[in-house]
Design a protein around this motif. Structure first.
Motif, PDB file in Angstrom:
ATOM      1  N   ALA A 189       0.829  -1.204   0.000  1.00 32.67           N
ATOM      2  CA  ALA A 189       0.000   0.000   0.000  1.00 32.67           C
ATOM      3  C   ALA A 189       0.865   1.256   0.000  1.00 32.67           C
ATOM      4  CB  ALA A 189      -0.930  -0.008   1.210  1.00 32.67           C
ATOM      5  N   MET A 190       1.943   1.234   0.782  1.00 29.60           N
ATOM      6  CA  MET A 190       2.844   2.387   0.812  1.00 29.60           C
ATOM      7  C   MET A 190       3.483   2.630  -0.553  1.00 29.60           C
ATOM      8  SD  MET A 190       4.645   1.787   4.540  1.00 29.60           S
ATOM      9  CE  MET A 190       5.847   3.093   4.284  1.00 29.60           C
ATOM     10  N   GLY A 191       3.973   1.537  -1.171  1.00 32.61           N
ATOM     11  CA  GLY A 191       4.537   1.673  -2.514  1.00 32.61           C
ATOM     12  C   GLY A 191       3.496   2.124  -3.517  1.00 32.61           C
ATOM     13  N   GLY A 192       2.269   1.610  -3.353  1.00 30.91           N
ATOM     14  CA  GLY A 192       1.180   1.948  -4.265  1.00 30.91           C
ATOM     15  C   GLY A 192       0.637   3.345  -4.086  1.00 30.91           C
ATOM     16  N   MET A 193       0.999   4.021  -3.016  1.00 34.30           N
ATOM     17  CA  MET A 193       0.611   5.425  -2.843  1.00 34.30           C
ATOM     18  C   MET A 193       1.756   6.358  -3.237  1.00 34.30           C
ATOM     19  SD  MET A 193      -1.696   5.410   0.651  1.00 34.30           S
ATOM     20  CE  MET A 193      -2.678   6.812   0.145  1.00 34.30           C
ATOM     21  N   ALA A 194       2.985   5.928  -2.952  1.00 35.82           N
ATOM     22  CA  ALA A 194       4.140   6.792  -3.235  1.00 35.82           C
ATOM     23  C   ALA A 194       4.430   6.910  -4.731  1.00 35.82           C
ATOM     24  CB  ALA A 194       5.377   6.260  -2.505  1.00 35.82           C
ATOM     25  N   ALA A 195       4.454   5.779  -5.450  1.00 36.90           N
ATOM     26  CA  ALA A 195       4.810   5.798  -6.878  1.00 36.90           C
ATOM     27  C   ALA A 195       3.840   6.626  -7.721  1.00 36.90           C
ATOM     28  CB  ALA A 195       4.904   4.359  -7.410  1.00 36.90           C
TER      29      ALA A 195
END
Length: 398
Positions: free
Chosen positions: A101-107
């Motif tokens: 989820a963190m990667g999917g919000m940052a990118a």
């Protein structure tokens, strides 16, 4: 004992309404109808109706600030239940969907900022492609049936819930107007009363909901977006737990969730979709498709989500911080990462908050959300249709 001969099979309509796909399908239909209405002979009536004044607000304002507060109340209830009682109840279960989820919000945010670099107004919409639409995504996964392992559906549900939590924090922190300390103080006092009710073990729902209405008014007037009140209220609703029945359906929180789920899935979210997906395509040419906001949102959802979710998941599994979902191949995990680019409801909502006074930028947001979500759906469905599981059986329970 019930006589099998007297048990009637569910009708096709009831089977559909009780299926996982139903909410997502209804939302898709409502959004399509909104787009059609905005580009038909009834377009003028459609846009006029949305701006009819009802009391202090327009109809569209009531939908986006009023009805969507109930949607966020359900989001908050689901977050609390999953954190305390469900798929996110332990740290080992939180690691993979949490980092994904963190990667999917940052990118997506980084891609959006890269595309809109140099345009200060457009850059305000950086969070628009950051969240996954859980109803749409789970609806598509349900329609794919056994092609997608149940472990991946659980993974996506947990990821989307954490996405929603991130979106709520973004709304509260970054899309807040000038604050009124007086109204914030009133809201804080109501939250304190709600906390006392929880501490004292009050299990009746109506005191929480009545105070929640007052909390909504305070938050609305405070400058913080009113929908945040729904999540705050959810955190105070009691959840009865015990070793024998950790998922007690008699808990106030469970009762509220069950009461809201159908209304939100089949009324509130489709109404929001119908009211906000309507973007007039008249006069929109290549220039609108290549506008920084349109490109930023579409690229953030389609490219950013798949890169962020899959890269974070792959790295987490590679570093042995978490196991790959049972029976799922890496290609299937990639297909699910693609579907996480369906950002319809939350992306539209954040985009409207980012550009409250610019109809042009709002239209570009809507166009970008439609394009990015459609591409994510089409490519994700193709990948998952062609992919096969790795055949690993789930580990036996200890």
């Amino acid at each position: 004992m019930t006589n099998p001969a007297r048990v009637r099979p569910l009708s096709a309509a009831r089977e559909f309404l009780q299926s996982e796909a139903a909410g997502g399908v209804v939302l898709m239909v409502a959004a399509a109808l909104g787009l059609v209405a905005a580009n038909s002979a009834w377009a003028e009536d459609y846009f006029h109706a949305l701006h009819i004044e009802i009391g202090p607000f327009s109809l569209l304002h009531w939908i986006n600030d009023g009805l969507m507060s109930i949607f966020f109340l359900l989001v908050g209830v689901e977050i609390k239940r999953e954190m305390l009682d469900g798929q996110l109840a332990t740290w080992p279960r939180r690691i993979l969907p949490g980092l994904a989820a963190m990667g999917g919000m940052a990118a997506p945010a980084l891609i959006y900022l890269t595309v809109t670099q140099g345009d200060a107004e457009a850059m305000r919409g950086w969070a628009t492609p950051a969240a996954t639409d859980i109803a749409f995504t789970l609806g598509v996964l349900a329609l794919l049936g056994p092609k997608v392992p149940i472990s991946l559906k659980i993974f996506v549900t947990a990821l989307a819930i954490l996405d929603d939590l991130g979106a709520v924090l973004i709304i509260a922190i970054f899309y807040t107007d000038d604050l009124s300390l007086l109204w914030l103080g009133g809201g804080a006092a109501i939250v304190a009363v709600l906390a006392v009710l929880n501490w004292r073990g009050v299990r009746l729902l109506w005191p929480y909901l009545l105070l929640g209405l007052g909390l909504w008014v305070c938050v609305l007037q405070s400058g913080v977006h009113a929908t945040v009140a729904g999540v705050i209220l959810a955190m105070t609703i009691p959840l009865k737990r015990s070793p024998a029945r950790p998922d007690d359906p008699s808990s106030p929180l469970h009762k509220l969730e069950h009461a809201l789920a159908g209304t939100v899935a089949f009324a509130i979210v489709p109404i929001f979709g119908f009211a906000n997906a309507g973007v007039s395509l008249e006069g929109l040419g290549l220039e609108a498709l290549l506008a920084p906001v349109t490109l930023g949102v579409a690229a953030g959802l389609f490219a950013g989500k798949q890169v962020g979710v899959f890269a974070a998941s792959w790295l987490t599994i590679k570093l042995k911080l978490a196991d790959r979902p049972d029976d799922a191949s890496m290609l299937q995990l990639y297909g699910v990462a693609l579907l996480c680019g369906i950002g319809f409801t939350m992306s539209l909502f954040i985009g409207l908050l980012a550009f409250p006074s610019s109809e042009t930028l709002q239209s570009e947001v809507k166009l970008g959300v439609l394009v990015g979500s459609a591409l994510s759906t089409l490519v994700g469905v193709v990948v998952l249709s062609l992919a096969r599981g790795d055949g690993r059986a789930a580990a036996p329970a200890s």
